[in-house]
Each structure stands twice: as C-alpha cells, then as structure tokens.
Write a protein that holds these residues in place. Structure first.
Motif, PDB file in Angstrom:
ATOM      1  N   ASN A 184       0.687  -1.187   0.010  1.00  0.00           N
ATOM      2  CA  ASN A 184      -0.049  -0.016   0.003  1.00  0.00           C
ATOM      3  C   ASN A 184       0.840   1.177  -0.175  1.00  0.00           C
ATOM      4  OD1 ASN A 184      -2.892  -0.698   0.277  1.00  0.00           O
ATOM      5  ND2 ASN A 184      -1.751  -2.094   1.824  1.00  0.00           N
ATOM      6  N   TRP A 185       2.077   1.337   0.657  1.00  0.00           N
ATOM      7  CA  TRP A 185       2.799   2.474   1.000  1.00  0.00           C
ATOM      8  C   TRP A 185       3.296   2.805  -0.653  1.00  0.00           C
ATOM      9  CZ3 TRP A 185       6.458   2.300   5.828  1.00  0.00           C
ATOM     10  CH2 TRP A 185       5.584   2.310   7.069  1.00  0.00           C
ATOM     11  N   GLN A 186       3.859   2.030  -1.164  1.00  0.00           N
ATOM     12  CA  GLN A 186       4.417   1.979  -2.647  1.00  0.00           C
ATOM     13  C   GLN A 186       3.392   2.954  -3.461  1.00  0.00           C
ATOM     14  OE1 GLN A 186       4.002   0.350  -5.526  1.00  0.00           O
ATOM     15  NE2 GLN A 186       2.661  -1.253  -4.776  1.00  0.00           N
ATOM     16  N   SER A 187       2.239   2.170  -3.760  1.00  0.00           N
ATOM     17  CA  SER A 187       1.356   2.677  -4.400  1.00  0.00           C
ATOM     18  C   SER A 187       0.983   4.232  -4.017  1.00  0.00           C
ATOM     19  CB  SER A 187       0.050   1.869  -4.467  1.00  0.00           C
ATOM     20  OG  SER A 187      -0.592   1.866  -3.445  1.00  0.00           O
ATOM     21  N   GLU A 188       0.733   4.703  -2.908  1.00  0.00           N
ATOM     22  CA  GLU A 188       0.508   5.932  -2.343  1.00  0.00           C
ATOM     23  C   GLU A 188       1.561   6.792  -2.698  1.00  0.00           C
ATOM     24  OE1 GLU A 188      -2.151   6.606  -1.294  1.00  0.00           O
ATOM     25  OE2 GLU A 188      -2.947   4.664  -0.771  1.00  0.00           O
ATOM     26  N   PHE A 189       2.959   6.352  -2.630  1.00  0.00           N
ATOM     27  CA  PHE A 189       4.014   7.544  -2.884  1.00  0.00           C
ATOM     28  C   PHE A 189       4.143   7.554  -4.270  1.00  0.00           C
ATOM     29  CE2 PHE A 189       6.196   5.434   1.151  1.00  0.00           C
ATOM     30  CZ  PHE A 189       5.433   6.096   1.828  1.00  0.00           C
ATOM     31  N   LEU A 190       3.842   6.594  -5.142  1.00  0.00           N
ATOM     32  CA  LEU A 190       3.908   6.820  -6.743  1.00  0.00           C
ATOM     33  C   LEU A 190       2.752   7.647  -6.968  1.00  0.00           C
ATOM     34  CD1 LEU A 190       4.669   5.990  -9.316  1.00  0.00           C
ATOM     35  CD2 LEU A 190       3.136   4.040  -9.426  1.00  0.00           C
ATOM     36  N   ALA A 191       1.462   7.514  -6.370  1.00  0.00           N
ATOM     37  CA  ALA A 191       0.288   8.447  -7.084  1.00  0.00           C
ATOM     38  C   ALA A 191       0.675   9.878  -6.726  1.00  0.00           C
ATOM     39  CB  ALA A 191      -0.772   7.780  -6.341  1.00  0.00           C
ATOM     40  N   VAL A 192       1.176   9.974  -5.329  1.00  0.00           N
ATOM     41  CA  VAL A 192       1.411  11.417  -4.891  1.00  0.00           C
ATOM     42  C   VAL A 192       2.663  12.236  -5.763  1.00  0.00           C
ATOM     43  CG1 VAL A 192       2.141  12.934  -3.024  1.00  0.00           C
ATOM     44  CG2 VAL A 192       0.534  11.182  -2.613  1.00  0.00           C
ATOM     45  N   GLY A 193       3.738  11.231  -5.879  1.00  0.00           N
ATOM     46  CA  GLY A 193       4.909  11.986  -6.655  1.00  0.00           C
ATOM     47  C   GLY A 193       4.444  12.185  -7.929  1.00  0.00           C
ATOM     48  N   PHE A 195       1.546  12.823  -9.462  1.00  0.00           N
ATOM     49  CA  PHE A 195       0.660  13.967  -9.485  1.00  0.00           C
ATOM     50  C   PHE A 195       1.255  15.342  -9.354  1.00  0.00           C
ATOM     51  CE2 PHE A 195      -2.539  16.849  -8.198  1.00  0.00           C
ATOM     52  CZ  PHE A 195      -3.615  16.673  -8.907  1.00  0.00           C
ATOM     53  N   ALA A 196       2.209  15.514  -8.426  1.00  0.00           N
ATOM     54  CA  ALA A 196       3.022  16.518  -8.142  1.00  0.00           C
ATOM     55  C   ALA A 196       3.680  17.005  -9.600  1.00  0.00           C
ATOM     56  CB  ALA A 196       3.979  16.289  -6.931  1.00  0.00           C
ATOM     57  N   VAL A 197       4.317  15.919 -10.209  1.00  0.00           N
ATOM     58  CA  VAL A 197       5.167  15.999 -11.547  1.00  0.00           C
ATOM     59  C   VAL A 197       4.452  16.308 -12.750  1.00  0.00           C
ATOM     60  CG1 VAL A 197       7.000  15.147 -12.817  1.00  0.00           C
ATOM     61  CG2 VAL A 197       7.180  14.889 -10.405  1.00  0.00           C
ATOM     62  N   LEU A 198       3.195  15.504 -12.941  1.00  0.00           N
ATOM     63  CA  LEU A 198       2.654  15.303 -14.054  1.00  0.00           C
ATOM     64  C   LEU A 198       1.678  16.939 -14.171  1.00  0.00           C
ATOM     65  CD1 LEU A 198       0.966  11.812 -14.327  1.00  0.00           C
ATOM     66  CD2 LEU A 198       2.667  12.876 -15.942  1.00  0.00           C
ATOM     67  N   ALA A 199       1.455  17.440 -12.973  1.00  0.00           N
ATOM     68  CA  ALA A 199       0.523  18.865 -12.801  1.00  0.00           C
ATOM     69  C   ALA A 199       1.415  19.865 -13.447  1.00  0.00           C
ATOM     70  CB  ALA A 199       0.354  18.909 -11.480  1.00  0.00           C
ATOM     71  N   SER A 207     -10.043  23.422 -12.036  1.00  0.00           N
ATOM     72  CA  SER A 207      -9.536  22.567 -10.678  1.00  0.00           C
ATOM     73  C   SER A 207      -8.741  23.416  -9.928  1.00  0.00           C
ATOM     74  CB  SER A 207      -8.961  21.108 -11.210  1.00  0.00           C
ATOM     75  OG  SER A 207      -8.613  20.708  -9.873  1.00  0.00           O
ATOM     76  N   PRO A 208      -8.992  23.654  -8.567  1.00  0.00           N
ATOM     77  CA  PRO A 208      -7.651  24.379  -7.924  1.00  0.00           C
ATOM     78  C   PRO A 208      -6.431  23.201  -7.815  1.00  0.00           C
ATOM     79  CG  PRO A 208      -9.672  23.194  -6.319  1.00  0.00           C
ATOM     80  CD  PRO A 208      -9.952  23.182  -7.685  1.00  0.00           C
ATOM     81  N   GLU A 209      -6.666  22.198  -8.062  1.00  0.00           N
ATOM     82  CA  GLU A 209      -5.334  21.443  -7.999  1.00  0.00           C
ATOM     83  C   GLU A 209      -4.507  21.287  -9.112  1.00  0.00           C
ATOM     84  OE1 GLU A 209      -4.803  19.716  -5.117  1.00  0.00           O
ATOM     85  OE2 GLU A 209      -6.612  20.747  -4.546  1.00  0.00           O
TER      86      GLU A 209
END
Length: 224
Positions: A184-193, A195-199, A207-209
C-alpha cells in the motif's frame, strides 16, 4: 438544505463514495472469505460476523493507514521541499514554516482568524500543526488495528496448519505484515509523486489542484 449541499458538495460526494465502497468491500470480502471457508471444509460466517472479524478489520485498516501516512508525509514534506512548476508546491524561495505575517498569526491575525491563531504561545503552536497531528493519530491508530488484525488472521492460518501461533512483536517483524504494509505504501508514494510532477505539464480546467490552462510550465504554486 439545497444551499448546504451545494456548499459542501465535495465533502458529501466523497463521503457517499466512501460509504458505498466500504459496503461493497464488506459484501465482496464476505463472499470471498466464505468461498475460501467452503473450499477448506470450514464453517461459513454470517455477514455481521465477517464485519466484526479480524479479516475485515485488517483489510480496511491496511488501506486507511497508508492513506493517512500519505497525507501526513505530504503535509510535512511540502513545508520544506518544493517542485519547480508544480501547483502542489509552494513558490520557490518560500521553503520553511514562513513568517507570522505570511501565516496570519498572533499580531497579524485578522478579525475572522481562528481564535487559537490569535492567542500566541502553546495554543498557536499547537494549532499551527494540528492537521498533521490529527493525520498522525489516524495513521498510528489504523496501523495498530492493521497490525493486531493481521496478527490474528495470520495466527488463525497457522493454527489451521497445526503450527504454533507467534507473538504480536514477532508478527511486526514478519514478512506477512510488511508485505501487507509496503504494497500500500508504494502505491501511495507513486500516486502523490506522479501527480505533483505531471501537474507541471498537464492541466484540468477549473480545478484548484491544477494550474490555469494557459499558465507557464515554470509557474510554481499557482492554482487554477
């Protein structure tokens, strides 16, 4: 009521999705467990027996703890770390806890600022990190539920195999616990990282994001 729903629609929508997904998980997990029980020539469980079981608790808690860990780390990392061009980052050069003026606390608080932002002392210090503190409490609590629930399930499997159960401390060092946790941890870290880079380069209008569609790729800390 209509105004309340409109002004709180984001929280209500995710709350509804959470309830629907949790009920769906309970129903699917119940059927999955009973199918396994039948295959092993064991008694099946009623629905509420399953909901109160360690099997259901560990399945729910292992996802919750990874989500709260994700937000806890994101809150803390974004205080000091930046990502050039990302709307998920503060502006370059603003790393750190920022000044009282920037944070509108103590003598810089406004009339409508929360009371504990105005007091100073321990109240303002506590309120200044209250979100991370609550995320930490939720993470530790769900992690404990996962560890105890996983321990119970693992020992039940060992007993069915005519093997001796192990202690909770031994389970915390066991591969079964860390396999459940790290998947679970690895999937969360991948998703957040991601998102931050793709944005930095991709947009979602309104969207405010996301940054505004026409914002430069170099613009940092700008929301749409």
């Amino acid at each position: 009521m209509r105004r309340f729903v409109r002004e709180n629609s984001l929280g209500l929508a995710f709350g509804l999705l959470f309830v629907v997904a949790l009920v769906g998980q309970a129903l699917a997990g119940w059927q999955q467990l009973n199918d396994r029980q039948v295959g092993e020539h064991l008694d099946t469980l009623g629905f509420w027996e399953y909901v109160a079981s360690a099997d259901f608790a560990v399945d729910v808690a292992e996802n919750w703890q990874s989500e709260f860990l994700q937000f806890l780390l994101y809150l803390l990392f974004t205080v000091w770390l930046v990502q050039r061009g990302s709307p998920e980052s503060k502006e370059l050069g603003k790393e750190g806890r920022e000044s009282d003026r920037d944070q509108l606390v103590r003598s810089y608080a406004r009339r409508n600022s929360p009371a504990w932002a105005k007091h100073g002392g321990w109240r303002t210090a506590l309120y200044s990190t209250s979100l991370a503190a609550v995320m930490a409490v939720f993470f530790v609590g769900s992690w404990l539920v996962q560890s105890v629930g996983g321990w119970a399930v693992y020992n039940e499997e060992r007993l069915q195999q005519l093997r001796d159960p192990i202690s909770w401390g031994d389970y915390l060092m066991h591969s079964d616990f860390w396999a459940r946790t790290l998947q679970n941890w690895q999937s969360e870290f991948l998703a957040v990282g991601s998102f931050a880079v793709l944005a930095i380069y991709l947009r979602q209008r309104g969207s405010p994001e996301s940054k505004p569609v026409g914002a430069s790729h170099e613009a940092t800390g700008v929301e749409g």
